[in-house]
Design a protein around this motif. Structure first.
Motif, PDB file in Angstrom:
ATOM      1  N   ALA A 225       0.755  -1.305  -0.095  1.00 42.90           N
ATOM      2  CA  ALA A 225      -0.207  -0.104  -0.033  1.00 42.90           C
ATOM      3  C   ALA A 225       0.847   1.278   0.065  1.00 42.90           C
ATOM      4  CB  ALA A 225      -0.704   0.110   1.313  1.00 42.90           C
ATOM      5  N   SER A 226       2.154   1.143   0.504  1.00 46.43           N
ATOM      6  CA  SER A 226       2.879   2.228   0.295  1.00 46.43           C
ATOM      7  C   SER A 226       4.111   2.426  -0.587  1.00 46.43           C
ATOM      8  CB  SER A 226       3.529   2.378   1.781  1.00 46.43           C
ATOM      9  OG  SER A 226       4.709   1.302   2.168  1.00 46.43           O
ATOM     10  N   ARG A 227       4.098   1.560  -1.476  1.00 51.73           N
ATOM     11  CA  ARG A 227       4.937   1.315  -2.464  1.00 51.73           C
ATOM     12  C   ARG A 227       5.407   2.754  -3.393  1.00 51.73           C
ATOM     13  NH1 ARG A 227       2.487  -0.135  -7.175  1.00 51.73           N
ATOM     14  NH2 ARG A 227       4.544  -0.904  -8.249  1.00 51.73           N
ATOM     15  N   ARG A 228       4.209   3.448  -3.757  1.00 52.36           N
ATOM     16  CA  ARG A 228       4.570   4.493  -4.369  1.00 52.36           C
ATOM     17  C   ARG A 228       3.264   5.606  -4.189  1.00 52.36           C
ATOM     18  NH1 ARG A 228       1.332   5.136  -9.183  1.00 52.36           N
ATOM     19  NH2 ARG A 228       0.434   3.000 -10.150  1.00 52.36           N
ATOM     20  N   GLY A 229       3.617   6.878  -4.318  1.00 50.55           N
ATOM     21  CA  GLY A 229       2.471   8.022  -4.104  1.00 50.55           C
ATOM     22  C   GLY A 229       2.232   8.294  -2.812  1.00 50.55           C
ATOM     23  N   VAL A 230       3.046   7.894  -1.860  1.00 50.22           N
ATOM     24  CA  VAL A 230       2.616   8.054  -0.569  1.00 50.22           C
ATOM     25  C   VAL A 230       3.606   8.847   0.150  1.00 50.22           C
ATOM     26  CG1 VAL A 230       2.136   7.071   2.032  1.00 50.22           C
ATOM     27  CG2 VAL A 230       1.318   5.875  -0.056  1.00 50.22           C
ATOM     28  N   PRO A 231       3.607  10.086   0.449  1.00 48.65           N
ATOM     29  CA  PRO A 231       4.370  10.945   1.199  1.00 48.65           C
ATOM     30  C   PRO A 231       4.871  10.680   2.793  1.00 48.65           C
ATOM     31  CG  PRO A 231       2.478  12.179   1.292  1.00 48.65           C
ATOM     32  CD  PRO A 231       2.142  10.873   0.360  1.00 48.65           C
ATOM     33  N   ASP A 232       6.391  10.561   2.932  1.00 49.24           N
ATOM     34  CA  ASP A 232       6.770  10.374   4.371  1.00 49.24           C
ATOM     35  C   ASP A 232       6.150   8.863   4.878  1.00 49.24           C
ATOM     36  OD1 ASP A 232       8.215  12.856   4.419  1.00 49.24           O
ATOM     37  OD2 ASP A 232       6.169  13.717   4.785  1.00 49.24           O
ATOM     38  N   ALA A 233       6.249   7.937   4.059  1.00 53.35           N
ATOM     39  CA  ALA A 233       5.514   6.714   4.314  1.00 53.35           C
ATOM     40  C   ALA A 233       6.247   6.200   5.615  1.00 53.35           C
ATOM     41  CB  ALA A 233       5.538   5.795   3.276  1.00 53.35           C
ATOM     42  N   THR A 234       7.517   6.063   5.753  1.00 55.19           N
ATOM     43  CA  THR A 234       8.092   5.498   6.792  1.00 55.19           C
ATOM     44  C   THR A 234       7.743   6.075   8.052  1.00 55.19           C
ATOM     45  OG1 THR A 234      10.151   4.806   5.455  1.00 55.19           O
ATOM     46  CG2 THR A 234      10.455   4.794   7.738  1.00 55.19           C
ATOM     47  N   ALA A 235       7.674   7.456   8.221  1.00 48.12           N
ATOM     48  CA  ALA A 235       7.557   7.856   9.370  1.00 48.12           C
ATOM     49  C   ALA A 235       5.933   7.963   9.735  1.00 48.12           C
ATOM     50  CB  ALA A 235       7.838   9.717   9.317  1.00 48.12           C
ATOM     51  N   TYR A 236       5.153   7.993   8.656  1.00 50.97           N
ATOM     52  CA  TYR A 236       3.693   7.862   9.046  1.00 50.97           C
ATOM     53  C   TYR A 236       3.345   6.496   9.420  1.00 50.97           C
ATOM     54  CZ  TYR A 236      -1.395   8.260   7.787  1.00 50.97           C
ATOM     55  OH  TYR A 236      -2.674   8.522   8.003  1.00 50.97           O
ATOM     56  N   LEU A 237       3.876   5.318   9.006  1.00 48.68           N
ATOM     57  CA  LEU A 237       3.782   3.989   9.527  1.00 48.68           C
ATOM     58  C   LEU A 237       4.087   3.824  10.749  1.00 48.68           C
ATOM     59  CD1 LEU A 237       4.472   1.942   6.166  1.00 48.68           C
ATOM     60  CD2 LEU A 237       2.211   2.214   7.235  1.00 48.68           C
ATOM     61  N   ARG A 238       5.316   4.472  11.328  1.00 48.64           N
ATOM     62  CA  ARG A 238       5.735   4.451  12.524  1.00 48.64           C
ATOM     63  C   ARG A 238       4.968   4.924  13.503  1.00 48.64           C
ATOM     64  NH1 ARG A 238       9.896   7.893  12.244  1.00 48.64           N
ATOM     65  NH2 ARG A 238      11.255   6.028  11.088  1.00 48.64           N
ATOM     66  N   GLN A 239       4.326   6.105  12.920  1.00 48.52           N
ATOM     67  CA  GLN A 239       3.268   6.877  13.787  1.00 48.52           C
ATOM     68  C   GLN A 239       1.887   5.995  14.304  1.00 48.52           C
ATOM     69  OE1 GLN A 239       1.439  10.386  12.257  1.00 48.52           O
ATOM     70  NE2 GLN A 239       2.508  11.559  14.134  1.00 48.52           N
ATOM     71  N   LEU A 240       1.458   5.176  12.807  1.00 47.13           N
ATOM     72  CA  LEU A 240       0.331   4.564  12.898  1.00 47.13           C
ATOM     73  C   LEU A 240       0.601   3.105  13.733  1.00 47.13           C
ATOM     74  CD1 LEU A 240      -1.003   4.112   9.219  1.00 47.13           C
ATOM     75  CD2 LEU A 240      -1.786   5.495  11.098  1.00 47.13           C
ATOM     76  N   ARG A 241       1.838   2.548  13.899  1.00 44.39           N
ATOM     77  CA  ARG A 241       1.961   1.494  14.960  1.00 44.39           C
ATOM     78  C   ARG A 241       1.856   1.907  16.105  1.00 44.39           C
ATOM     79  NH1 ARG A 241       6.696   1.363  10.999  1.00 44.39           N
ATOM     80  NH2 ARG A 241       6.089  -0.517   9.385  1.00 44.39           N
ATOM     81  N   THR A 242       2.228   3.316  16.737  1.00 41.07           N
ATOM     82  CA  THR A 242       1.875   3.705  18.196  1.00 41.07           C
ATOM     83  C   THR A 242       0.578   3.998  18.195  1.00 41.07           C
ATOM     84  OG1 THR A 242       4.306   4.856  17.808  1.00 41.07           O
ATOM     85  CG2 THR A 242       2.699   5.653  19.580  1.00 41.07           C
ATOM     86  N   ARG A 243      -0.193   4.572  17.250  1.00 40.89           N
ATOM     87  CA  ARG A 243      -1.392   5.013  17.497  1.00 40.89           C
ATOM     88  C   ARG A 243      -2.466   3.664  17.642  1.00 40.89           C
ATOM     89  NH1 ARG A 243      -2.852   8.523  12.620  1.00 40.89           N
ATOM     90  NH2 ARG A 243      -4.775   8.887  13.768  1.00 40.89           N
ATOM     91  N   PHE A 244      -2.142   2.633  16.954  1.00 42.25           N
ATOM     92  CA  PHE A 244      -2.908   1.544  16.894  1.00 42.25           C
ATOM     93  C   PHE A 244      -2.762   0.817  18.216  1.00 42.25           C
ATOM     94  CE2 PHE A 244      -3.662   0.766  11.701  1.00 42.25           C
ATOM     95  CZ  PHE A 244      -4.140   1.987  11.700  1.00 42.25           C
ATOM     96  N   THR A 245      -1.608   0.716  18.656  1.00 37.73           N
ATOM     97  CA  THR A 245      -1.511   0.061  19.711  1.00 37.73           C
ATOM     98  C   THR A 245      -1.886   0.638  21.074  1.00 37.73           C
ATOM     99  OG1 THR A 245       1.033   0.824  19.697  1.00 37.73           O
ATOM    100  CG2 THR A 245       0.463  -1.395  18.667  1.00 37.73           C
ATOM    101  N   ASN A 246      -2.333   1.783  21.013  1.00 35.19           N
ATOM    102  CA  ASN A 246      -2.669   2.686  22.224  1.00 35.19           C
ATOM    103  C   ASN A 246      -3.847   1.923  22.757  1.00 35.19           C
ATOM    104  OD1 ASN A 246      -3.569   4.251  23.969  1.00 35.19           O
ATOM    105  ND2 ASN A 246      -3.834   6.164  22.826  1.00 35.19           N
ATOM    106  N   GLY A 247      -3.599   1.130  24.003  1.00 34.11           N
ATOM    107  CA  GLY A 247      -5.002   0.159  24.430  1.00 34.11           C
ATOM    108  C   GLY A 247      -5.845   0.963  25.133  1.00 34.11           C
TER     109      GLY A 247
END
Length: 380
Positions: free
Chosen positions: A281-303
């Protein structure tokens, strides 16, 4: 009350009163420009509007981080009305003080003519009053939501009003993000019970906007909003990486007995599938994908944010059409294995008991091409 000395005047009218609106657009307005008051109308019911009115539309916004809560007293919402108050909607939209009309009517709302007809009647009241131009700002998770809103309104407007809309109404494309679960009785009790309409949300908030505001707007950028000439990369990033991932966790997680996003993120099988999905899903056309995904992992694991998978699964077919279908089509066109994305569709078919004939509703000509990728598990 609207117009009282201690509350800002109504300059924004909103359709779709609910937790997300009060955690997002009202929050950005209060932090960015507290001189702009918001009047909000329910999409269907009257109950929440009555609850808010009884407490002068003031409510508590709880930012729930992984370790602690931060409480905000919200005062920029100055009026709340039920879906039955079309007369008041017409009156407010016809006011020259009102410069912005925001919407959260969900993906399904664009297919139902009810909301567009309500808006068209209100815009016709503005035309007849001579109040001048206005910006329509949809905040729903659909591609090109400004263009989508424009098309929906013009489809139910008569010729004269359609011309006026073309000359006087701008449509702003947006990306809006803040995970906001439905408020529970436990949330209300945790605040002592006096506030019957609190909102619990995560600390993160994003708002990206592209378009014109011919009658002015709040200084939302002071609260972190981003104004851009090209919304597409931000739209692509959010719909695919966040919303698509939510669908994956919901469709697969419910079948494995999980109740929330955080619960699903504690399942190694699901997180492995999620990483495979994110890779395509992040292979092209997605800005700052690495940082965004790092942030999503943190958000998704907020129990402490109990984002229910059952809530995410509502109207899943419409969400798949917006978030997964374009990705699958792109992967097929690029000769990239679409299996990580197609598994989301597979899980939907299994979860809902659909047959592969349902694929025809998602995309024309899809069924034959995609059965080969669905591991033989879906019924034809």
């Amino acid at each position: 009350m609207p117009g009282s000395t201690d509350r800002p005047p109504v300059r924004i009218v909103h359709i779709g009163l609910g937790a997300f609106h009060r955690a997002h657009q009202v929050w950005f307005t209060q932090l960015g420009d507290p001189d702009w008051g918001v009047a909000a109308f329910s999409g269907r019911s009257t109950r929440l509007a009555g609850t808010l009115t009884a407490q002068d539309c003031r409510y508590t916004l709880v930012e729930r981080g992984p370790e602690q809560d931060v409480h905000h007293r919200m005062t920029s919402l100055v009026a709340a009305y039920g879906a039955d108050r079309q007369d008041e909607l017409d009156r407010l939209v016809a006011s020259p003080e009102v410069a912005v009309l925001t919407l959260t009517i969900t993906e399904v709302g664009y297919a139902d003519p009810t909301a567009p007809r309500r808006l068209v009647r209100a815009l016709d009241a503005r035309r007849r009053s001579g109040a001048g131009p206005i910006a329509v700002v949809p905040c729903d998770n659909v591609r090109a939501n400004g263009a989508r809103a424009r098309s929906a309104l013009l489809s139910v407007a008569d010729r004269e009003l359609a011309r006026w809309i073309g000359d006087h109404v701008s449509f702003v494309d947006t990306v809006s993000d803040r995970i906001t679960p439905a408020t529970t009785e436990a949330d209300i009790a945790g605040l002592g019970g006096a506030d019957r309409a609190p909102v619990v949300t995560e600390p993160f908030a994003e708002w990206v906007l592209a378009g014109e505001f011919p009658a002015g707007r709040p200084a939302w950028e002071r609260a972190g909003a981003v104004f851009t000439d090209d919304i597409a990369p931000f739209e692509r990033r959010k719909l695919r990486l966040l919303n698509g991932a939510h669908l994956l966790l919901a469709m697969a997680g419910l079948g494995r007995g999980h109740g929330t996003v955080a619960d699903a993120m504690a399942d190694p099988m699901l997180t492995a599938r999620l990483e495979e999905y994110w890779a395509v899903a992040s292979r092209r056309g997605v800005p700052d994908a690495t940082a965004y995904l790092r942030q999503l992992r943190t958000r998704f694991t907020n129990g402490r944010i109990r984002h229910a998978l059952a809530q995410i699964s509502l109207d899943a077919e419409h969400k798949l059409r917006e978030r997964i279908v374009p990705l699958v089509e792109e992967l097929l066109a690029d000769d990239v294995d679409p299996a990580p994305a197609l598994r989301v569709v597979e899980d939907w078919l299994v979860h809902t008991g659909q047959t592969t004939a349902a694929l025809d509703r998602l995309a024309a000509g899809w069924a034959a091409d995609t059965r080969l990728h669905l591991n033989g598990r879906c019924r034809s």
